[in-house]
Motif scaffolding. Structure first.
Motif, PDB file in Angstrom:
ATOM      1  N   LEU A  40       0.828  -1.207   0.000  1.00 58.08           N
ATOM      2  CA  LEU A  40       0.000   0.000   0.000  1.00 58.08           C
ATOM      3  C   LEU A  40       0.862   1.257   0.000  1.00 58.08           C
ATOM      4  CD1 LEU A  40      -2.820  -1.041   2.515  1.00 58.08           C
ATOM      5  CD2 LEU A  40      -2.978  -0.878   0.014  1.00 58.08           C
ATOM      6  N   GLY A  41       1.938   1.227   0.777  1.00 61.51           N
ATOM      7  CA  GLY A  41       2.849   2.378   0.809  1.00 61.51           C
ATOM      8  C   GLY A  41       3.482   2.643  -0.550  1.00 61.51           C
ATOM      9  N   LYS A  44       0.848   4.233  -2.785  1.00 66.23           N
ATOM     10  CA  LYS A  44       0.587   5.641  -2.444  1.00 66.23           C
ATOM     11  C   LYS A  44       1.734   6.522  -2.930  1.00 66.23           C
ATOM     12  CE  LYS A  44      -0.807   8.863   1.037  1.00 66.23           C
ATOM     13  NZ  LYS A  44      -0.138   9.508   2.113  1.00 66.23           N
ATOM     14  N   LYS A  45       2.954   6.049  -2.756  1.00 63.36           N
ATOM     15  CA  LYS A  45       4.117   6.853  -3.125  1.00 63.36           C
ATOM     16  C   LYS A  45       4.292   6.964  -4.640  1.00 63.36           C
ATOM     17  CE  LYS A  45       9.060   7.329  -2.212  1.00 63.36           C
ATOM     18  NZ  LYS A  45      10.206   6.806  -1.470  1.00 63.36           N
ATOM     19  N   ILE A  94      -4.127   2.231  -5.437  1.00 63.65           N
ATOM     20  CA  ILE A  94      -4.625   2.302  -4.064  1.00 63.65           C
ATOM     21  C   ILE A  94      -5.967   3.026  -4.047  1.00 63.65           C
ATOM     22  CG2 ILE A  94      -3.394   4.448  -3.495  1.00 63.65           C
ATOM     23  CD1 ILE A  94      -2.832   3.154  -0.705  1.00 63.65           C
ATOM     24  N   ASP A  96      -9.153   5.011  -1.702  1.00 64.57           N
ATOM     25  CA  ASP A  96      -9.235   5.912  -0.543  1.00 64.57           C
ATOM     26  C   ASP A  96      -9.217   5.111   0.755  1.00 64.57           C
ATOM     27  OD1 ASP A  96      -9.318   8.129  -2.189  1.00 64.57           O
ATOM     28  OD2 ASP A  96     -11.502   8.352  -2.088  1.00 64.57           O
ATOM     29  N   ILE A  99      -5.685   4.215   1.441  1.00 69.13           N
ATOM     30  CA  ILE A  99      -4.938   5.351   1.994  1.00 69.13           C
ATOM     31  C   ILE A  99      -5.246   5.512   3.474  1.00 69.13           C
ATOM     32  CG2 ILE A  99      -4.713   7.876   1.930  1.00 69.13           C
ATOM     33  CD1 ILE A  99      -5.049   7.635  -1.162  1.00 69.13           C
ATOM     34  N   LEU A 102      -3.459   2.794   5.364  1.00 70.33           N
ATOM     35  CA  LEU A 102      -2.028   3.096   5.428  1.00 70.33           C
ATOM     36  C   LEU A 102      -1.747   4.143   6.502  1.00 70.33           C
ATOM     37  CD1 LEU A 102       0.774   2.577   4.201  1.00 70.33           C
ATOM     38  CD2 LEU A 102       0.245   4.339   2.495  1.00 70.33           C
ATOM     39  N   GLU A 103      -2.591   5.168   6.589  1.00 73.04           N
ATOM     40  CA  GLU A 103      -2.426   6.192   7.627  1.00 73.04           C
ATOM     41  C   GLU A 103      -2.594   5.587   9.021  1.00 73.04           C
ATOM     42  OE1 GLU A 103      -5.103   9.340   6.518  1.00 73.04           O
ATOM     43  OE2 GLU A 103      -3.839   9.924   4.813  1.00 73.04           O
TER      44      GLU A 103
END
Length: 140
Positions: A40-41, A44-45, A94, A96, A99, A102-103
């Motif tokens: 997931l990271g 996102k990146k 990814i 929402d 995200i 991940l947060e």
């Protein structure tokens, strides 16, 4: 102090890593492992990515990434996207919800990091980071 063998060093490193994984699994109750969060990271990146590129970037085998992908897609944390010009090419993207997960994982990770490293000084932490960065470089 007696010189440690490479095997004692590897054992100590494994103990620390295994302890981190055990603590992570106890505190993060989302039925996801560290590797899922790494995927997931990455998404996102870097944005939508081909699974083979993700596997290579994270040092995972393609079958492992396929297994991880199934779970994060099933949980609606990521989606499969077809390439508009070549339908044979599939990307992962990814969502929402991914995200948000991940947060949440990063917040839990901060607590874990704080608990693990609180007994080290800032200088110790910087030195550890420098050592691990050097050991993990591909110039071996």
């Amino acid at each position: 102090m007696a010189e440690q063998t490479i095997f004692e060093l590897i054992h100590l490193m494994d103990k620390v890593t295994n302890n981190l994984i055990i603590q992570w699994n106890k505190t993060f109750n989302e039925d996801l492992g560290v590797s899922h969060i790494l995927v997931l990271g990455h998404l996102k990146k870097y944005g939508k990515s081909r699974p083979s590129d993700i596997a290579k970037a994270l040092g995972l085998t393609p079958p492992t990434l396929t297994h991880l992908t199934e779970k994060i897609v099933q949980k609606n944390l990521a989606i499969r996207l077809n390439d508009e010009s070549d339908r044979r090419i599939v990307y992962l993207g990814i969502t929402d919800k991914g995200i948000d997960m991940l947060e949440k994982a990063n917040k839990e990770g901060e607590i874990l990091r704080k608990n693990l490293f609180e007994r080290l000084t800032e200088q110790d932490r910087q030195q550890l980071l420098k050592i691990y960065t050097k050991l993990s470089s591909e110039k071996n």
